[in-house]
Write a protein that holds these residues in place. Structure first.
Motif, PDB file in Angstrom:
ATOM      1  N   PHE A  45      -5.224  -0.817  -1.484  1.00 57.00           N
ATOM      2  CA  PHE A  45      -3.955  -1.457  -1.811  1.00 57.00           C
ATOM      3  C   PHE A  45      -3.169  -1.771  -0.548  1.00 57.00           C
ATOM      4  CE2 PHE A  45       0.575  -1.417  -2.563  1.00 57.00           C
ATOM      5  CZ  PHE A  45       0.710  -2.223  -3.682  1.00 57.00           C
ATOM      6  N   GLY A  46      -3.068  -0.790   0.342  1.00 56.16           N
ATOM      7  CA  GLY A  46      -2.326  -0.988   1.583  1.00 56.16           C
ATOM      8  C   GLY A  46      -2.879  -2.127   2.415  1.00 56.16           C
ATOM      9  N   VAL A  47      -4.195  -2.191   2.503  1.00 57.77           N
ATOM     10  CA  VAL A  47      -4.834  -3.250   3.290  1.00 57.77           C
ATOM     11  C   VAL A  47      -4.587  -4.612   2.656  1.00 57.77           C
ATOM     12  CG1 VAL A  47      -7.070  -4.194   4.005  1.00 57.77           C
ATOM     13  CG2 VAL A  47      -6.592  -1.756   4.305  1.00 57.77           C
ATOM     14  N   LEU A  48      -4.766  -4.701   1.338  1.00 55.90           N
ATOM     15  CA  LEU A  48      -4.623  -5.985   0.658  1.00 55.90           C
ATOM     16  C   LEU A  48      -3.170  -6.460   0.587  1.00 55.90           C
ATOM     17  CD1 LEU A  48      -7.129  -5.376  -2.256  1.00 55.90           C
ATOM     18  CD2 LEU A  48      -7.446  -6.929  -0.312  1.00 55.90           C
ATOM     19  N   ALA A  49      -2.254  -5.544   0.272  1.00 53.84           N
ATOM     20  CA  ALA A  49      -0.862  -5.938   0.069  1.00 53.84           C
ATOM     21  C   ALA A  49      -0.071  -6.037   1.363  1.00 53.84           C
ATOM     22  CB  ALA A  49      -0.170  -4.952  -0.872  1.00 53.84           C
ATOM     23  N   MET A  50      -0.375  -5.159   2.323  1.00 52.21           N
ATOM     24  CA  MET A  50       0.468  -5.056   3.513  1.00 52.21           C
ATOM     25  C   MET A  50      -0.294  -5.135   4.839  1.00 52.21           C
ATOM     26  SD  MET A  50       3.492  -4.826   2.380  1.00 52.21           S
ATOM     27  CE  MET A  50       4.224  -4.552   3.967  1.00 52.21           C
ATOM     28  N   ARG A  51      -1.609  -5.225   4.762  1.00 45.38           N
ATOM     29  CA  ARG A  51      -2.442  -5.155   5.972  1.00 45.38           C
ATOM     30  C   ARG A  51      -2.187  -3.840   6.725  1.00 45.38           C
ATOM     31  NH1 ARG A  51      -0.825 -10.982   7.369  1.00 45.38           N
ATOM     32  NH2 ARG A  51      -2.191 -12.150   5.998  1.00 45.38           N
ATOM     33  N   ASP A  52      -1.915  -2.785   5.949  1.00 44.38           N
ATOM     34  CA  ASP A  52      -1.617  -1.468   6.499  1.00 44.38           C
ATOM     35  C   ASP A  52      -2.317  -0.417   5.637  1.00 44.38           C
ATOM     36  OD1 ASP A  52      -0.582   0.934   7.379  1.00 44.38           O
ATOM     37  OD2 ASP A  52       1.516   0.412   7.027  1.00 44.38           O
ATOM     38  N   PRO A  53      -3.458   0.099   6.091  1.00 45.31           N
ATOM     39  CA  PRO A  53      -4.197   1.057   5.264  1.00 45.31           C
ATOM     40  C   PRO A  53      -3.430   2.343   4.980  1.00 45.31           C
ATOM     41  CG  PRO A  53      -5.136   0.925   7.466  1.00 45.31           C
ATOM     42  CD  PRO A  53      -4.103  -0.157   7.366  1.00 45.31           C
ATOM     43  N   ARG A  54      -2.407   2.660   5.744  1.00 44.36           N
ATOM     44  CA  ARG A  54      -1.632   3.888   5.560  1.00 44.36           C
ATOM     45  C   ARG A  54      -0.362   3.681   4.730  1.00 44.36           C
ATOM     46  NH1 ARG A  54      -3.415   8.288   5.968  1.00 44.36           N
ATOM     47  NH2 ARG A  54      -1.411   9.131   6.512  1.00 44.36           N
ATOM     48  N   PHE A  55      -0.100   2.469   4.263  1.00 43.86           N
ATOM     49  CA  PHE A  55       1.158   2.150   3.591  1.00 43.86           C
ATOM     50  C   PHE A  55       1.467   3.097   2.430  1.00 43.86           C
ATOM     51  CE2 PHE A  55       3.604  -0.081   0.305  1.00 43.86           C
ATOM     52  CZ  PHE A  55       4.779  -0.289   1.012  1.00 43.86           C
ATOM     53  N   VAL A  56       0.563   3.241   1.488  1.00 44.89           N
ATOM     54  CA  VAL A  56       0.815   4.084   0.311  1.00 44.89           C
ATOM     55  C   VAL A  56       0.920   5.551   0.718  1.00 44.89           C
ATOM     56  CG1 VAL A  56      -0.053   4.850  -1.948  1.00 44.89           C
ATOM     57  CG2 VAL A  56      -0.277   2.456  -1.268  1.00 44.89           C
ATOM     58  N   HIS A  57       0.081   5.981   1.617  1.00 43.05           N
ATOM     59  CA  HIS A  57       0.121   7.379   2.064  1.00 43.05           C
ATOM     60  C   HIS A  57       1.477   7.688   2.705  1.00 43.05           C
ATOM     61  CE1 HIS A  57      -4.133   7.716   1.187  1.00 43.05           C
ATOM     62  NE2 HIS A  57      -4.338   6.606   1.881  1.00 43.05           N
ATOM     63  N   GLU A  58       1.966   6.774   3.507  1.00 48.29           N
ATOM     64  CA  GLU A  58       3.271   6.974   4.146  1.00 48.29           C
ATOM     65  C   GLU A  58       4.409   6.886   3.135  1.00 48.29           C
ATOM     66  OE1 GLU A  58       3.303   4.137   7.337  1.00 48.29           O
ATOM     67  OE2 GLU A  58       1.805   5.260   8.466  1.00 48.29           O
ATOM     68  N   LEU A  59       4.273   6.027   2.150  1.00 45.50           N
ATOM     69  CA  LEU A  59       5.270   5.933   1.085  1.00 45.50           C
ATOM     70  C   LEU A  59       5.352   7.256   0.330  1.00 45.50           C
ATOM     71  CD1 LEU A  59       7.189   3.770  -0.123  1.00 45.50           C
ATOM     72  CD2 LEU A  59       5.365   3.188  -1.711  1.00 45.50           C
ATOM     73  N   ARG A  60       4.199   7.875   0.110  1.00 50.26           N
ATOM     74  CA  ARG A  60       4.146   9.155  -0.605  1.00 50.26           C
ATOM     75  C   ARG A  60       4.860  10.279   0.139  1.00 50.26           C
ATOM     76  NH1 ARG A  60      -2.208   8.602  -2.318  1.00 50.26           N
ATOM     77  NH2 ARG A  60      -1.859   7.418  -4.237  1.00 50.26           N
ATOM     78  N   VAL A  61       4.929  10.192   1.448  1.00 54.98           N
ATOM     79  CA  VAL A  61       5.589  11.247   2.227  1.00 54.98           C
ATOM     80  C   VAL A  61       6.993  10.857   2.668  1.00 54.98           C
ATOM     81  CG1 VAL A  61       3.455  12.360   2.977  1.00 54.98           C
ATOM     82  CG2 VAL A  61       4.484  10.580   4.401  1.00 54.98           C
ATOM     83  N   GLY A  62       7.524   9.788   2.093  1.00 56.78           N
ATOM     84  CA  GLY A  62       8.918   9.463   2.328  1.00 56.78           C
ATOM     85  C   GLY A  62       9.224   8.283   3.212  1.00 56.78           C
ATOM     86  N   ARG A  63       8.231   7.446   3.494  1.00 56.03           N
ATOM     87  CA  ARG A  63       8.498   6.258   4.306  1.00 56.03           C
ATOM     88  C   ARG A  63       9.602   5.430   3.675  1.00 56.03           C
ATOM     89  NH1 ARG A  63       4.069   1.619   6.004  1.00 56.03           N
ATOM     90  NH2 ARG A  63       5.555   0.022   6.634  1.00 56.03           N
ATOM     91  N   GLU A  64      10.556   5.013   4.479  1.00 56.81           N
ATOM     92  CA  GLU A  64      11.611   4.137   3.996  1.00 56.81           C
ATOM     93  C   GLU A  64      11.122   2.693   4.090  1.00 56.81           C
ATOM     94  OE1 GLU A  64      15.454   4.865   5.646  1.00 56.81           O
ATOM     95  OE2 GLU A  64      15.139   7.038   5.591  1.00 56.81           O
ATOM     96  N   VAL A  65      11.339   1.954   3.025  1.00 51.71           N
ATOM     97  CA  VAL A  65      10.825   0.593   2.936  1.00 51.71           C
ATOM     98  C   VAL A  65      11.992  -0.396   2.979  1.00 51.71           C
ATOM     99  CG1 VAL A  65       9.450  -0.995   1.546  1.00 51.71           C
ATOM    100  CG2 VAL A  65       8.890   1.428   1.570  1.00 51.71           C
ATOM    101  N   ARG A  66      11.895  -1.347   3.893  1.00 55.14           N
ATOM    102  CA  ARG A  66      12.926  -2.391   3.970  1.00 55.14           C
ATOM    103  C   ARG A  66      12.817  -3.310   2.751  1.00 55.14           C
ATOM    104  NH1 ARG A  66      12.174  -6.060   8.195  1.00 55.14           N
ATOM    105  NH2 ARG A  66       9.973  -5.701   7.917  1.00 55.14           N
ATOM    106  N   ARG A  67      13.914  -3.991   2.447  1.00 56.48           N
ATOM    107  CA  ARG A  67      13.939  -4.893   1.298  1.00 56.48           C
ATOM    108  C   ARG A  67      12.863  -5.977   1.400  1.00 56.48           C
ATOM    109  NH1 ARG A  67      16.387  -6.641  -3.124  1.00 56.48           N
ATOM    110  NH2 ARG A  67      16.964  -8.828  -3.407  1.00 56.48           N
ATOM    111  N   ALA A  68      12.681  -6.537   2.573  1.00 55.39           N
ATOM    112  CA  ALA A  68      11.667  -7.586   2.754  1.00 55.39           C
ATOM    113  C   ALA A  68      10.263  -7.058   2.443  1.00 55.39           C
ATOM    114  CB  ALA A  68      11.730  -8.144   4.172  1.00 55.39           C
TER     115      ALA A  68
END
Length: 98
Positions: A45-68
């Protein structure tokens, strides 16, 4: 009491595992339901949606996501065709960060 033990105790008192683990972004729930419905792994999902394989994992540990970023993720999920967990419903307003 030894100096090492008192240092450890003071550090452990500063870190509250309950409150630090409850910093859930509403987008995380939407993404988790999407993962379940689509069968995608968090990494895929991270790779396809954001080109970031760690996106979901970081979201799970509290990554703050900008509106964009939030808009980009929700738009990608809609384009992928699963909507919100495959129900055809739009993600809730809270997922947009409105």
């Amino acid at each position: 009491m030894t100096a090492g033990f008192s240092l450890l105790l003071s550090l452990s008192m500063r870190i509250d595992p309950v409150s630090s683990s409850c910093r859930c972004d509403p987008l995380l729930g939407v993404v988790e339901r999407f993962l379940t419905a689509s069968g995608l792994s968090a990494t895929a999902f991270g790779v396809l949606a954001m080109r970031d394989p760690r996106f979901v994992h970081e979201l799970r540990v509290g990554r703050e996501v900008r509106r964009a970023t939030r808009l980009r993720v929700v738009a990608w999920m809609r384009a992928a065709g699963a909507g919100d967990a495959g129900t055809g419903e739009d993600p809730p307003d809270s997922a947009w960060g409105a």
